[in-house]
Scaffold this motif. Structure first.
Motif, PDB file in Angstrom:
ATOM      1  N   ILE A  56      37.108  48.415  30.093  1.00 60.97           N
ATOM      2  CA  ILE A  56      37.148  47.092  30.881  1.00 60.97           C
ATOM      3  C   ILE A  56      37.024  45.849  29.553  1.00 60.97           C
ATOM      4  O   ILE A  56      36.534  45.923  28.791  1.00 60.97           O
ATOM      5  N   HIS A  57      38.214  45.123  29.669  1.00 58.39           N
ATOM      6  CA  HIS A  57      38.541  44.156  28.762  1.00 58.39           C
ATOM      7  C   HIS A  57      39.123  42.724  29.345  1.00 58.39           C
ATOM      8  O   HIS A  57      39.783  42.914  30.159  1.00 58.39           O
ATOM      9  N   LEU A  58      38.943  41.758  28.229  1.00 61.16           N
ATOM     10  CA  LEU A  58      39.642  40.584  28.469  1.00 61.16           C
ATOM     11  C   LEU A  58      40.678  40.292  27.540  1.00 61.16           C
ATOM     12  O   LEU A  58      40.354  40.913  26.424  1.00 61.16           O
ATOM     13  N   PRO A  59      41.769  39.798  27.496  1.00 60.47           N
ATOM     14  CA  PRO A  59      42.846  39.589  26.641  1.00 60.47           C
ATOM     15  C   PRO A  59      42.306  38.118  25.834  1.00 60.47           C
ATOM     16  O   PRO A  59      41.734  37.232  26.183  1.00 60.47           O
ATOM     17  N   TYR A  60      42.524  38.242  24.423  1.00 60.78           N
ATOM     18  CA  TYR A  60      42.133  37.288  23.352  1.00 60.78           C
ATOM     19  C   TYR A  60      43.382  36.973  22.569  1.00 60.78           C
ATOM     20  O   TYR A  60      44.288  37.882  22.584  1.00 60.78           O
ATOM     21  N   LEU A  68      38.729  34.356  17.438  1.00 64.86           N
ATOM     22  CA  LEU A  68      39.380  34.787  18.776  1.00 64.86           C
ATOM     23  C   LEU A  68      39.078  33.837  19.954  1.00 64.86           C
ATOM     24  O   LEU A  68      37.855  33.343  19.880  1.00 64.86           O
ATOM     25  N   ALA A  69      39.990  33.749  20.646  1.00 64.96           N
ATOM     26  CA  ALA A  69      39.760  32.855  21.839  1.00 64.96           C
ATOM     27  C   ALA A  69      40.091  33.618  23.136  1.00 64.96           C
ATOM     28  O   ALA A  69      41.197  34.386  23.238  1.00 64.96           O
ATOM     29  N   VAL A  70      39.398  33.435  24.469  1.00 66.11           N
ATOM     30  CA  VAL A  70      39.947  34.145  25.521  1.00 66.11           C
ATOM     31  C   VAL A  70      41.234  33.488  25.904  1.00 66.11           C
ATOM     32  O   VAL A  70      41.446  32.339  26.018  1.00 66.11           O
ATOM     33  N   GLU A  71      42.302  34.414  26.200  1.00 67.63           N
ATOM     34  CA  GLU A  71      43.548  33.984  26.571  1.00 67.63           C
ATOM     35  C   GLU A  71      43.710  33.575  28.027  1.00 67.63           C
ATOM     36  O   GLU A  71      44.133  32.424  28.533  1.00 67.63           O
ATOM     37  N   LYS A  72      42.893  34.199  28.855  1.00 69.49           N
ATOM     38  CA  LYS A  72      42.631  34.138  30.392  1.00 69.49           C
ATOM     39  C   LYS A  72      41.378  34.976  30.902  1.00 69.49           C
ATOM     40  O   LYS A  72      41.451  36.085  30.298  1.00 69.49           O
ATOM     41  N   GLU A  73      40.827  34.307  31.791  1.00 72.25           N
ATOM     42  CA  GLU A  73      39.591  34.822  32.195  1.00 72.25           C
ATOM     43  C   GLU A  73      39.988  35.765  33.316  1.00 72.25           C
ATOM     44  O   GLU A  73      39.525  35.719  34.654  1.00 72.25           O
ATOM     45  N   GLU A  74      40.569  37.058  33.037  1.00 66.41           N
ATOM     46  CA  GLU A  74      41.066  38.086  34.066  1.00 66.41           C
ATOM     47  C   GLU A  74      40.664  39.431  33.334  1.00 66.41           C
ATOM     48  O   GLU A  74      41.211  39.509  31.985  1.00 66.41           O
ATOM     49  N   TRP A  75      39.899  40.069  33.713  1.00 69.05           N
ATOM     50  CA  TRP A  75      39.477  41.381  33.317  1.00 69.05           C
ATOM     51  C   TRP A  75      40.557  42.256  33.653  1.00 69.05           C
ATOM     52  O   TRP A  75      41.195  42.316  34.732  1.00 69.05           O
ATOM     53  N   THR A  76      40.543  43.535  32.861  1.00 66.46           N
ATOM     54  CA  THR A  76      41.619  44.553  33.027  1.00 66.46           C
ATOM     55  C   THR A  76      40.611  45.807  32.992  1.00 66.46           C
ATOM     56  O   THR A  76      39.949  46.080  32.219  1.00 66.46           O
ATOM     57  N   ILE A  77      41.131  46.609  33.852  1.00 68.76           N
ATOM     58  CA  ILE A  77      40.208  47.870  34.036  1.00 68.76           C
ATOM     59  C   ILE A  77      41.539  49.362  33.692  1.00 68.76           C
ATOM     60  O   ILE A  77      42.413  49.032  34.132  1.00 68.76           O
ATOM     61  N   GLU A  78      41.260  49.794  32.612  1.00 71.75           N
ATOM     62  CA  GLU A  78      41.955  51.111  32.027  1.00 71.75           C
ATOM     63  C   GLU A  78      41.137  52.138  32.701  1.00 71.75           C
ATOM     64  O   GLU A  78      39.936  52.519  32.058  1.00 71.75           O
ATOM     65  N   LYS A  79      41.372  53.130  33.500  1.00 69.62           N
ATOM     66  CA  LYS A  79      40.982  54.370  33.751  1.00 69.62           C
ATOM     67  C   LYS A  79      41.409  55.525  32.797  1.00 69.62           C
ATOM     68  O   LYS A  79      42.126  55.255  32.425  1.00 69.62           O
ATOM     69  N   ASP A  80      40.419  56.458  32.920  1.00 70.65           N
ATOM     70  CA  ASP A  80      40.738  57.645  31.992  1.00 70.65           C
ATOM     71  C   ASP A  80      42.088  58.385  32.341  1.00 70.65           C
ATOM     72  O   ASP A  80      42.437  59.336  31.672  1.00 70.65           O
ATOM     73  N   ASP A  81      42.416  58.231  33.768  1.00 72.29           N
ATOM     74  CA  ASP A  81      43.718  58.928  34.129  1.00 72.29           C
ATOM     75  C   ASP A  81      45.026  58.123  33.754  1.00 72.29           C
ATOM     76  O   ASP A  81      45.938  58.435  34.084  1.00 72.29           O
ATOM     77  N   GLY A  82      44.532  56.823  33.116  1.00 70.92           N
ATOM     78  CA  GLY A  82      46.025  56.123  32.652  1.00 70.92           C
ATOM     79  C   GLY A  82      46.335  55.126  33.495  1.00 70.92           C
ATOM     80  O   GLY A  82      46.938  54.126  33.231  1.00 70.92           O
TER      81      GLY A  82
END
Length: 99
Positions: A56-60, A68-82
């Motif tokens: 679970i991460h934010l882009p910087y 580093l600075a937050v590029e946008k306040e939007e989280w991404t979920i990467e699941k173990d199945d891709g």
């Protein structure tokens, strides 16, 4: 944009691990870091819940001083199945999608 050192940002994520585990009933949690293309960087959490692993991460963005600075306040979920889910506004929304 407010830039901070990578170490400072990592410490902020580390300091919230216990609260994160308790609040969302996680099996395990750690800090996630990944270099992206060009000046991009991703930071957040690697978590394990109910036998599944999620990043679970934010882009910087990085500046010349490697801060580093937050590029946008939007989280991404990467699941173990891709599978990847992005554009999530809050951690509460992230964990609602994981359940």
């Amino acid at each position: 944009m407010e830039y901070v050192s990578r170490d400072e940002l990592r410490q902020q994520f580390t300091d919230t691990l216990g609260e994160l585990m308790d609040r969302y009933h996680l099996d395990d949690a750690g800090v996630f870091e990944e270099e992206g293309p060009e000046e991009r960087f991703y930071m957040g959490y690697t978590i394990r819940k109910s036998g599944h692993v999620y990043m679970i991460h934010l882009p910087y963005v990085k500046n010349e001083a490697e801060q580093l600075a937050v590029e946008k306040e939007e989280w991404t979920i990467e699941k173990d199945d891709g599978e990847e889910i992005d554009g999530i506004a809050t951690l509460d929304e992230v964990f609602n999608k994981i359940h």
